[in-house]
Scaffold this active site. Structure first.
Site, PDB file in Angstrom:
ATOM      1  N   ASP A   1       4.844   5.838   3.230  1.00 14.56           N
ATOM      2  CA  ASP A   1       3.724   5.054   2.701  1.00 14.56           C
ATOM      3  C   ASP A   1       3.752   5.165   1.183  1.00 14.56           C
ATOM      4  OD1 ASP A   1       1.051   3.624   3.400  1.00 14.56           O
ATOM      5  OD2 ASP A   1       0.501   5.096   1.871  1.00 14.56           O
TER       6      ASP A   1
ATOM      7  N   GLU B   1       1.463   4.333  -2.543  1.00 13.37           N
ATOM      8  CA  GLU B   1       0.281   3.901  -3.276  1.00 13.37           C
ATOM      9  C   GLU B   1       0.775   3.244  -4.557  1.00 13.37           C
ATOM     10  OE1 GLU B   1      -2.492   3.994  -1.780  1.00 13.37           O
ATOM     11  OE2 GLU B   1      -1.836   5.316  -0.161  1.00 13.37           O
TER      12      GLU B   1
ATOM     13  N   HIS C   1      -5.585   6.545   2.255  1.00 10.52           N
ATOM     14  CA  HIS C   1      -5.142   5.987   0.970  1.00 10.52           C
ATOM     15  C   HIS C   1      -4.509   7.047   0.073  1.00 10.52           C
ATOM     16  CE1 HIS C   1      -6.865   2.143   2.007  1.00 10.52           C
ATOM     17  NE2 HIS C   1      -8.037   2.696   2.208  1.00 10.52           N
TER      18      HIS C   1
ATOM     19  N   ASP D   1      -1.269   9.052   4.953  1.00 11.52           N
ATOM     20  CA  ASP D   1      -1.047   7.754   5.604  1.00 11.52           C
ATOM     21  C   ASP D   1       0.305   7.727   6.317  1.00 11.52           C
ATOM     22  OD1 ASP D   1      -3.473   6.898   4.733  1.00 11.52           O
ATOM     23  OD2 ASP D   1      -2.725   5.471   3.246  1.00 11.52           O
TER      24      ASP D   1
END
Length: 595
Positions: free
Chosen positions: A10, A12, A146, A151
């Site tokens: 994942d 960000e 998040h 995640d």
């Protein structure tokens, strides 16, 4: 067989655009089955300020990434983490994460499994497919949403659950998917091929739910003499000691406006008169028109159509109000009330058309995703309604090739009974089944669009009726405008253009540097189309346009999707490209543009 090793990851980022925004955190977990093998997590210096909205969502501040490595230093570590034994890379909304990594020059050289797509296939009917909502529904721990590592761990656990769910699919479903995907570049081919190993063939013998269910409702008689019902009968249901008070107990509240409205509705049904009522919030208007309509219908055997505008109200009527009325009538000794929901034909699947579509050409990746969604959902649905599926715009265009069709679907062609064949799917047109239920129902619930379609087609869409209740009438004008609007949507245009040429993609043939010989005569006959297609952008804006309709019909207002940013200013140019001398399918070109 040894357990496969996967990596779930994942990211960000500072925004949603891989071309302009940057990665600020990467998290990844390596696992095999339920064994966590290794973790990888790092902050990344984006070399730009982090937007405040991103900080609010992730908690990552500029000070956190100030001394973090840049993406070019992180890439070798990430590639080293993806060892040679890794079978696939997994992400939730994989195109987003892998798009950012591709923009940074990362290519894992592995299949990519998107848990968002897999969940929409294997878990039909979920209210939401966001990672947070799926974890909450499926009780997957997600402590710090998040943040990339948390995640990624949740995505890995979600994948394991989805993998087990795939192994529980009937063997014939997996066999059809694997056969259809053979030789394609569908990313999920290996996922379903792996799930097909070790399937129990006994599951092939289980017929779908809808093949075992039947509604033996006889159609209501037409034009039967009506028996008048005094308003006092309906008022008795609302009395302080009446059936409604007994049913609701302490929750019962006498509403004078509700009783008065119910009495007026009964009078209108008795007289065959028109009635317009404005009822404020809290009146209880749904019950005020449903109860007299139901009493009238079961007493006289005459159908009443109830038209609403919103799905929420339809759901309320079918799940709450109509069952309540059925219980009230049953307690009072009246015959059983039958009710049905009827939608437009394109909402319903035809399994015969599904079979023909599946076998008459090699399916593209997006078509295979639609096929997977339909095959997994099909054994469990009772309605065959596309609204039970999650279909995106391009997938909706594909649905039109497998839904019920007025020109080719008939009871003789589309009602083959279940015979335990290898496919395990009888031929069934769910629209024809829904229509039969509606013909045998006292109350038929429809939306405004279908009511207007029935009016436009001189009563050939709905079963015959003489009594109509239109709820949410303040939205009827908007629904009429929408129903009589002709739209051209770019995803559907793309899908159709790609299927017009036998040797490839007409869109690419008309706009690319090398046009095929097959496309040249077509493009030569319509050069304005080639010019228009060659200028298509990424963004589209909808412009109103009036089309002269077919001879003998009134002109309908329509919408055309124009092709440039700021297209209001370019509308005259787009219109001129379809100007004089350019005609197709017997319909003249758009002649009035409004910006």
């Amino acid at each position: 067989m040894a357990e496969r090793v996967y990596i779930a990851l994942d990211l960000e980022t500072t925004g949603l655009d891989a071309a302009r925004d940057s990665i600020i955190e990467i998290g990844a977990v390596k696992f095999a089955g339920d064994r966590l093998l290794e973790r990888y997590a790092t902050l990344v210096n984006p070399q730009r300020p982090i937007p405040s909205r991103v900080t609010q969502i992730t908690g990552i501040r500029d000070s956190d990434v100030k001394n973090a490595p840049t993406i070019d230093r992180v890439i070798p570590e990430l590639l080293a983490f993806v060892t040679s034994d890794v079978a696939a890379v997994i992400a939730h909304n994989a195109e987003f994460d892998l798009g950012f990594l591709r923009a940074a020059g990362v290519n894992f050289g592995r299949p990519a499994f998107d848990t968002l797509t897999l969940a929409s296939i294997l878990l039909p009917g979920m209210a939401s497919y966001s990672l947070g909502e799926l974890c909450a529904t499926l009780r997957i721990p997600l402590v710090d949403a998040h943040r990339a590592l948390d995640d990624a761990q949740a995505t890995g656990q979600l994948f394991q659950l989805l993998h087990e769910q795939a192994r529980l699919l009937p063997a014939h479903t997996l066999r059809l998917l694997c056969d259809s995907a053979e030789g394609s570049d569908w990313p999920l081919s290996s996922f379903f091929a792996d799930a097909a190993n070790g399937q129990d063939p006994a599951l092939d013998a289980l017929p779908p739910r809808w093949a075992l269910s039947s509604d033996d409702w006889q159609p209501l008689a037409e034009h039967t003499p009506a028996q008048l019902l005094p308003s006092a009968i309906v008022k008795e249901f609302f009395a302080d000691e009446g059936p409604l008070a007994v049913q609701l107990g302490a929750r019962y509240e006498h509403r004078a406006g509700q009783v008065a409205m119910a009495a007026r509705v009964m009078e209108a049904l008795n007289l065959g008169d028109h009635l317009l009522i404005e009822a404020g919030t809290g009146t209880g208007k749904s019950l005020a028109y449903l109860l007299p309509a139901a009493l009238w219908s079961v007493t006289n055997g005459q159908r009443v159509v109830v038209a609403t505008n919103t799905i929420n109200l339809q759901d309320q009527l079918l799940a709450k109000d109509i069952p309540q009325v059925q219980a009230l009538l049953s307690a009072a000794g009246h015959p059983p009330l039958r009710a049905a929901l009827l939608k437009g034909r394109q909402h319903y699947l035809c399994t015969r058309r599904l079979r023909l579509w599946r076998t008459n050409h090699r399916l593209s990746p997006v078509e295979l995703t639609v096929l997977a969604k339909v095959l997994v959902w099909l054994p469990h649905t009772l309605t065959g309604d596309a609204d039970e599926l999650t279909l995106h715009s391009a997938e909706r265009a594909i649905w039109l090739r497998i839904c019920s069709d007025g020109g080719s679907c008939t009871p003789e062609r589309c009602e083959r009974p279940y015979d335990g064949t290898a496919e395990g799917v009888p031929d069934r047109d769910f629209y024809l089944a829904a229509r039969r239920r509606a013909e045998g129902s006292h109350i038929v619930v429809v939306n405004h669009a279908l009511l207007l379609a029935d009016l436009a087609n001189e009563g050939r869409v709905l079963p015959p009726y003489e009594h109509l209740v239109v709820d949410e009438t303040h939205r009827l004008e908007e629904a009429a405008t929408d129903q009589l609007t002709y739209r051209v949507e770019w995803p559907l245009v793309q899908y159709l253009l790609r299927r017009l040429l036998p040797d490839g993609d007409l869109l690419a043939s008309c706009t690319g540097p090398r046009r095929s010989a097959t496309s040249r005569p077509w493009c030569a006959g319509c050069p304005s189309l080639r010019v228009w297609l060659s200028t298509r952008p990424c963004a589209w804006t909808s412009l109103p346009v009036c089309w002269p309709h077919l001879p003998g019909s009134r002109t309908r207002c329509g919408k055309m999707l124009a092709t440039r940013r700021g297209c209001a200013s370019t509308a005259p140019r787009v219109a001129s490209r379809f100007g004089a001398g350019s005609r197709s399918n017997g319909m003249s070109s758009p002649h009035v543009w409004q910006s």
